[in-house]
Design an enzyme around this catalytic site. Structure first.
Site, PDB file in Angstrom:
ATOM      1  N   ARG A 180       0.844  -1.198   0.000  1.00  0.00           N
ATOM      2  CA  ARG A 180       0.000   0.000   0.000  1.00  0.00           C
ATOM      3  C   ARG A 180       0.879   1.248   0.000  1.00  0.00           C
ATOM      4  NH1 ARG A 180      -4.830   1.313   4.308  1.00  0.00           N
ATOM      5  NH2 ARG A 180      -3.159   1.092   5.866  1.00  0.00           N
ATOM      6  N   ASP A 460      -3.856   2.496  14.073  1.00  0.00           N
ATOM      7  CA  ASP A 460      -3.072   3.208  13.071  1.00  0.00           C
ATOM      8  C   ASP A 460      -3.644   4.614  12.913  1.00  0.00           C
ATOM      9  OD1 ASP A 460      -5.294   3.038  11.419  1.00  0.00           O
ATOM     10  OD2 ASP A 460      -4.369   1.720   9.943  1.00  0.00           O
TER      11      ASP A 460
END
Length: 545
Positions: A180, A460
Site C-alpha cells: 500500500r 493506526d
C-alpha cells in the site's frame, strides 16, 4: 517500451540541499541516500512519473476542496447521474491471477524488517505491507521499507534480535505480498523534482515496481497493490494511467500489475462501479477500510445541521450506514467478478487476562462470521495470533477460494441507507478516550511507529483521525453529553488537562516530558481548538518528522 531518458548524474553539495541533477535534489535533512534503492534508473523513473502525473494529482486535490465546499452547503453524496450507464450495463473486470483468487485472511502491518518476515510467515493468504496509515513516513522508514520488501521478494530477508538472541527468516511457504503506497494527499518532502516535493504515492509505487517486477514474475506472482483513500472515480483514472504508463515504460505485460482499492471514504461508496470500471484491466478487489470510512463520513458532512456521530465505540459494522456500505461493496464487486474483502480486526491477544482475551476473541468471531455470511471473500487481521481464528471461520463458511457466486441481488442499497446517522450517546468517557488515544498515537507516530498498540488494539492513523475529528466536531457544535452537560471550550480544557495527568501517570515523567509527547500534545490541542478543520493530521505531524 518507451525510451528512457539518458542523464549524467552529478553530485554537488549546496547549503539547503544536495543536487543529483538540475532537476532532482534531496532535502538537507537526508544523510543516507540509499544508493541501492535510489539507483540512477530508479531516480529517472521517479522523475519521469512526477513530471507526467504530479500536476494532475494536484488538480485532483483541488477537486476535493471544491467538492467539500458543496458539502458545506449541505449537499450530500449521491450516485452520479452522468455515469448511470456504467452502473447499469453488463461488463466485468479482467481475470484475477491465481495467487490472488483466495484471500480469505489478510494480515497488514508496516514495512519494518521483523514485521515483514512475521507477516509473510503468519499463515495468512496475503500480507499488505503498508507505507501508509501504519507507517510513520520518515525517510529511513520508507527507504528501509523498500529494501525490506526487495529482500523479501528475493527471499534473502532475515533479521536478528540480539536482546532475545533470536533469528528470523522466511518459511518455505509465505503469504502473497501486496503493497500500500501513501495516499494522493501526501508528499515525500525529502526528494524534490523540479523544486517540488515528490508525490508520496508515486514514490512508494514506483520504487517497489521498479526493483521487483522481474523477480515477482520469475516467482510466478506480480506487482500487487492496495490503493488508499480514493474519493472520486477520476482518481482511479489517474492511478490507471500511472499503472499503464509504468508497465509500458518498464516493458511489462499489459495488465500484469494488479490493485485492490480501499473503499474508505464516504464518497467512494457512491462510485464503486465507476472506480472498478476505471481500473478494470488491473483491479482484483475492493476492501472495506472501515475506520477511515467513519473518519471520512464525519469529515465530509461535518457542516450539516443536526449531523452528530456518537462515541466511536458505538459506531460498529452493525450501524445501518456501515452495514449498507459493506453489503453494497459485496454486491458491486461480485457483479464485476472481483473480490470483496472485509474489514480489520484490530484486537491483540491479551495474554495475562484470559477473561478479557475471550471477550476480545468473541468480538472477532462475531465480526468475521457476519462478514463471511454476508458474502465477503476475505477479511483483515492486525496480529498473527488472530490469523487461524479468522481462517477457521472462513473455512467453515466458504469452502471455495472465494464466493463471487454470491451476487446479493436481493439488496437495494439507497443513497439514504449509505448516509443514515448512527444513533447513540456522547459521554465524558468517550471524550477522554479520544483525547488519550489521539495523543498516545501521535506520540508513537512521531517516534517512528505507525502501528501503535493501545488498550489491546493495534491502532493506526485512521483511529487517531476519528478521535481528533470527533472531539473537534463535538466542540464546534457544543453537544450535550449524556449527563446533560454542554461540551464547550471550558469543559474541553478541563478534560484535556485531566487526561494529560492520566497520560503522565501511564508513561512516566521522562517519557511524558520527551519531545515526541510534548509535540503530540501540542498537535492534538491545536487540531481541536482551530476553527478551521485540518483534512489530515498526518500532514501537520509530518512537519515534525
Amino acid at each position: 517500451m518507451l525510451q528512457q531518458p539518458v542523464r549524467v548524474l552529478k553530485i554537488k553539495t549546496m547549503e539547503t540541499q544536495t543536487n543529483l541533477s538540475e532537476k532532482i535534489s534531496f532535502s538537507k535533512e537526508v544523510k543516507n541516500y540509499h544508493p541501492e534503492i535510489l539507483t540512477d534508473g530508479a531516480l529517472t523513473f521517479l522523475e519521469t512519473l512526477q513530471n507526467r502525473f504530479n500536476q494532475r494529482r494536484l488538480v485532483l486535490l483541488k477537486n476535493r476542496e471544491a467538492q467539500q465546499k458543496l458539502f458545506d452547503l449541505e449537499t450530500t453524496p449521491s450516485f452520479p447521474e452522468n455515469t448511470k450507464e456504467i452502473r447499469n450495463s453488463e461488463w466485468t473486470a479482467a481475470p484475477i491471477p491465481k495467487d490472488l483468487q483466495d484471500r480469505r485472511v489478510e494480515i497488514t502491518g508496516p514495512v519494518d524488517r521483523k514485521m515483514v518476515i512475521n507477516a509473510l510467515n503468519s499463515g495468512a493468504k496475503t500480507f499488505m505491507a503498508d507505507f501508509e496509515d501504519s507507517n510513520a513516513p520518515s525517510w529511513s522508514n520508507c527507504l528501509e521499507g523498500q529494501q525490506n520488501l526487495k529482500d523479501a521478494v528475493d527471499r534473502t530477508i532475515s533479521f536478528y534480535n540480539p536482546q532475545k538472541d533470536k533469528s528470523y527468516q522466511l518459511n518455505e511457504e509465505v503469504a502473497t505480498l501486496l503493497v500500500r503506497p501513501r495516499g494522493l494527499h501526501l508528499e515525500e518532502k525529502h526528494l524534490m523534482i523540479n523544486g517540488q516535493p515528490m508525490s508520496a504515492s508515486l514514490f512508494d509505487f514506483a520504487l517497489y515496481l521498479f526493483h521487483n517486477n522481474e523477480k515477482l514474475k520469475e516467482n510466478g506472482s506480480g506487482a500487487y497493490y492496495y490503493l488508499p483513500k480514493l474519493e472520486h472515480f477520476t482518481e482511479a483514472i489517474w492511478w490507471n494511467d500511472v499503472i499503464d504508463f509504468s508497465e509500458e515504460y518498464l516493458g511489462l505485460e499489459y495488465g500484469s500489475t494488479k490493485v485492490t482499492v480501499l473503499v474508505e471514504t464516504i464518497t467512494a461508496s457512491f462510485q464503486l462501479d465507476e472506480i472498478i470500471y476505471a481500473l478494470r484491466e488491473h483491479i482484483v478487489g475492493l476492501n472495506c477500510g472501515r475506520w477511515d470510512y467513519i473518519f471520512s463520513y464525519i469529515k465530509k458532512l461535518r457542516n450539516h445541521k443536526g449531523f452528530i456521530v456518537p462515541n466511536r465505540d458505538q459506531v460498529t459494522m452493525t450501524s445501518p450506514f456501515m452495514d449498507a456500505y459493506s453489503k453494497l461493496v459485496i454486491q458491486r464487486c461480485h457483479k464485476r467478478n472481483i473480490l470483496a474483502i472485509g474489514g480489520m480486526a484490530a484486537q491483540i491477544p491479551i495474554k495475562d487476562d484470559p477473561e478479557r482475551n475471550q471477550m476480545a476473541i468473541d468480538k472477532v468471531k462475531a465480526d468475521k462470521e457476519r462478514e463471511v455470511k454476508n458474502g465477503h471473500d476475505g477479511t483483515w487481521v492486525a496480529h498473527p495470533g488472530l490469523v487461524q481464528l479468522a481462517m477457521d471461520i472462513f473455512n467453515e463458511h466458504m469452502p471455495n477460494a472465494n464466493q463471487m457466486e454470491v451476487k446479493r441481488d436481493d439488496l437495494n442499497i439507497t443513497e439514504k441507507d449509505l448516509l443514515e446517522i448512527p444513533k447513540g450517546t456522547i459521554t465524558e468517557e468517550g471524550i477522554r478516550k479520544n483525547i488519550n488515544v489521539g495523543i498516545h498515537y501521535i506520540a508513537g507516530w512521531l517516534a517512528g511507529n505507525g502501528a501503535v498498540a493501545l488498550y489491546n488494539l493495534m491502532e493506526d492513523a485512521a483511529t487517531a483521525e476519528i478521535s481528533r475529528t470527533q472531539v473537534w466536531h463535538w466542540l464546534l457544535n457544543e453537544v450535550k453529553l449524556d449527563d446533560g452537560r454542554t461540551f464547550d471550550k471550558t469543559l474541553f480544557e478541563s478534560l484535556f488537562e485531566s487526561e494529560l495527568d492520566v497520560i503522565k501517570k501511564q508513561v512516566g515523567d521522562t517519557t511524558y516530558n520527551s519531545t515526541n509527547y510534548q509535540n503530540a500534545i501540542e498537535i492534538f490541542h491545536q487540531l481541536i481548538t482551530n476553527k478551521e478543520f485540518e483534512e489530515f493530521l498526518t500532514t501537520r505531524a509530518y512537519n515534525y518528522l
